[in-house]
Design an enzyme around this catalytic site. Sequence first.
Site, mmCIF file in Angstrom:
data_model
loop_
_atom_site.group_PDB
_atom_site.id
_atom_site.type_symbol
_atom_site.label_atom_id
_atom_site.label_comp_id
_atom_site.label_asym_id
_atom_site.label_seq_id
_atom_site.Cartn_x
_atom_site.Cartn_y
_atom_site.Cartn_z
ATOM 1 N N CYS A 136 0.828 -1.222 0.000
ATOM 2 C CA CYS A 136 0.000 0.000 0.000
ATOM 3 C C CYS A 136 0.861 1.271 0.000
ATOM 4 O O CYS A 136 0.315 2.385 0.034
ATOM 5 C CB CYS A 136 -0.904 0.049 1.234
ATOM 6 N N HIS A 154 -5.530 1.244 6.139
ATOM 7 C CA HIS A 154 -6.178 0.436 5.094
ATOM 8 C C HIS A 154 -6.793 -0.768 5.783
ATOM 9 O O HIS A 154 -6.087 -1.556 6.405
ATOM 10 C CB HIS A 154 -5.163 0.002 4.044
ATOM 11 N N HIS A 156 -9.438 -4.209 5.778
ATOM 12 C CA HIS A 156 -10.178 -5.229 5.033
ATOM 13 C C HIS A 156 -11.416 -5.642 5.822
ATOM 14 O O HIS A 156 -11.899 -6.753 5.668
ATOM 15 C CB HIS A 156 -9.296 -6.458 4.808
ATOM 16 N N GLU A 179 -26.042 9.313 14.006
ATOM 17 C CA GLU A 179 -25.210 10.036 14.963
ATOM 18 C C GLU A 179 -23.713 9.870 14.664
ATOM 19 O O GLU A 179 -22.926 10.808 14.797
ATOM 20 C CB GLU A 179 -25.528 9.556 16.388
ATOM 21 N N HIS A 229 -13.046 -5.265 -1.714
ATOM 22 C CA HIS A 229 -11.699 -5.281 -1.135
ATOM 23 C C HIS A 229 -11.696 -4.669 0.281
ATOM 24 O O HIS A 229 -11.524 -5.386 1.249
ATOM 25 C CB HIS A 229 -10.765 -4.522 -2.093
ATOM 26 N N ASP A 311 -35.325 12.808 -11.140
ATOM 27 C CA ASP A 311 -35.216 13.992 -10.303
ATOM 28 C C ASP A 311 -34.126 14.873 -10.917
ATOM 29 O O ASP A 311 -33.279 14.398 -11.674
ATOM 30 C CB ASP A 311 -34.842 13.568 -8.878
ATOM 31 N N GLU A 313 -32.156 17.552 -9.015
ATOM 32 C CA GLU A 313 -31.056 17.890 -8.105
ATOM 33 C C GLU A 313 -30.263 16.639 -7.737
ATOM 34 O O GLU A 313 -30.776 15.724 -7.104
ATOM 35 C CB GLU A 313 -31.637 18.528 -6.838
HETATM 36 C C1 LIG Z 1 -4.871 -10.868 2.156
HETATM 37 S S1 LIG Z 1 -3.552 -10.213 1.290
HETATM 38 C C2 LIG Z 1 -4.052 -8.561 0.986
HETATM 39 C C3 LIG Z 1 -3.004 -7.735 0.290
HETATM 40 O O1 LIG Z 1 -2.859 -8.174 -1.019
HETATM 41 C C4 LIG Z 1 -3.377 -6.290 0.282
HETATM 42 O O2 LIG Z 1 -4.707 -6.116 -0.171
HETATM 43 C C5 LIG Z 1 -3.250 -5.660 1.620
HETATM 44 O O3 LIG Z 1 -4.137 -4.978 2.056
HETATM 45 C C6 LIG Z 1 -2.045 -5.805 2.452
HETATM 46 O O4 LIG Z 1 -0.917 -5.583 1.744
HETATM 47 P P1 LIG Z 1 0.490 -5.717 2.483
HETATM 48 O O5 LIG Z 1 1.472 -5.615 1.368
HETATM 49 O O6 LIG Z 1 0.503 -7.057 3.177
HETATM 50 O O7 LIG Z 1 0.564 -4.605 3.472
HETATM 51 ZN ZN LIG Z 2 -5.810 -4.492 0.796
#
Ligand SMILES: CSC[C@@H](O)[C@@H](O)C(=O)COP(=O)(O)O
Ligand SMILES: [Zn+2]
Length: 454
Positions: A136, A154, A156, A179, A229, A311, A313
Amino acid sequence: MEPSSSSSGSVNGSSLMVMTESHSQSIVVQKDKAVTSMSRAYLENKAVSDAKSLIAELCRQFYAMGWVSGTGGSVTVKVHDDSVPRLDQLIVMSPSGFQKERMVPEDMYVLSPDGFILSSPASKPYPYKPPKCTDCALLFMKVYGMCNAGAVIHSHGMESCLVTMINPFLKEFRITHMEMIKGIQGHSYSDELVVPIIENTSHEGELTEPIAEAIRAYPKATAVLVRNHGVYIWGDSWISAKTQAECYHYLFDAAIKLHQLGLDCSAPCHGPIGKVNGFWGSGGNFSRSFRTAAFGLDYMMEPSQHCILLDNEGTATPTSFITDVLFPYALDNVGKHLAATYGSKETQEDINLLRSQIQDDFEQGVSGAVPIPPDYVGKELVIASLVANVESMMRSDRKVIALKQLQGHIWRTGFQSNELVGVVFDDVPEALERWDASGIKWQQGITTTPFCQI
Ligand SMILES: CSC[C@@H](O)[C@@H](O)C(=O)COP(=O)(O)O
Ligand SMILES: [Zn+2]
């Protein structure tokens, strides 16, 4: 625990050479012609080690919440140092493919403010893989650069994934009147929270440009959902990022549960979702939540059997055109319009409607209503009091027909004289032409502003 080693590398693709030796006192980063010298002591100071420990601790917490299981998800924070502007602060990131709940501070990467790896964790024996900075990293650097963030998370979390799957054509998640929306930076309870949704890619790094585009298109957003994702969330500090991440996950979860109950999270009343010929719409707010889907899903319509009611708007035309162009135009031109058309049957009808509305307002104690003098005092005085009433009604965003009808007439004049030029979303003309060609009927469903045809 083995000490961290410094190493060369870059997460932003620029040329880089890092010269380090374990006993040296400084790390020299040479990229192109610029050379930066960084004290090793600074890289190992308390602020840096605090940031590393913080990521390890946050990852354990996020694992417990189901946000970073199976090595998925990632966390980065800036090294807090009051004496350094945020854009110049060092960055700590979690390693790639690592079990998040087992990470220790020594597993972290330290990067320069422009994304060069200054310090990598030591290798670990089999079955660990060689260390690598999170996939990431490019996205994180983009968010830091564009949003001046202090931390990015990030996740999941299952709810962040499922919420993007309710309607695979939606490009936005919308929710209001909850809220927990107050926990999102810049939002209050009754605001509509909008989170852009981008499509997933095979490799995390390929999400970088789509995320950048979403940030440009949604300057108020502090999160971007990635379909099927997860989600990227950022804040000024790690506390802000974490707090918002908790609120976002709560709201995603609420939206999924409301949907299961057949209720619409994007309508203020959270009323029942209406089912429109094969895909879900919402009672009071179908067009806003589903505009993208609606303009793309005509293949689900059978010609001549149904009519699409549009609509304006937020559906055919951006909300900003209504709020920033049409309303100010009506406000600026009400006096001029009444004066120019005072003797006409239409305007006299408009005035009669306003008189009767204002009379009702007086009886019901509505504030801002100004008495309208009788006609014999003269046109100027009558118009002056009408303008005062219209201004007051518009300030309070009254939805009364007397106001809407007059506004419609003012806008019609504006469109006819080309002082106003209509704006529609890019996909609207094409969709309308396609519907016409397929025999699908459509109608602009404007009930309160009958003359505001774009
Ligand atoms: C379950 S593996 C998920 C990864 O491919 C990716 O989506 C992730 O979020 C983490 O990436 P990483 O490189 O391990 O920090
Ligand atoms: Zn990811």
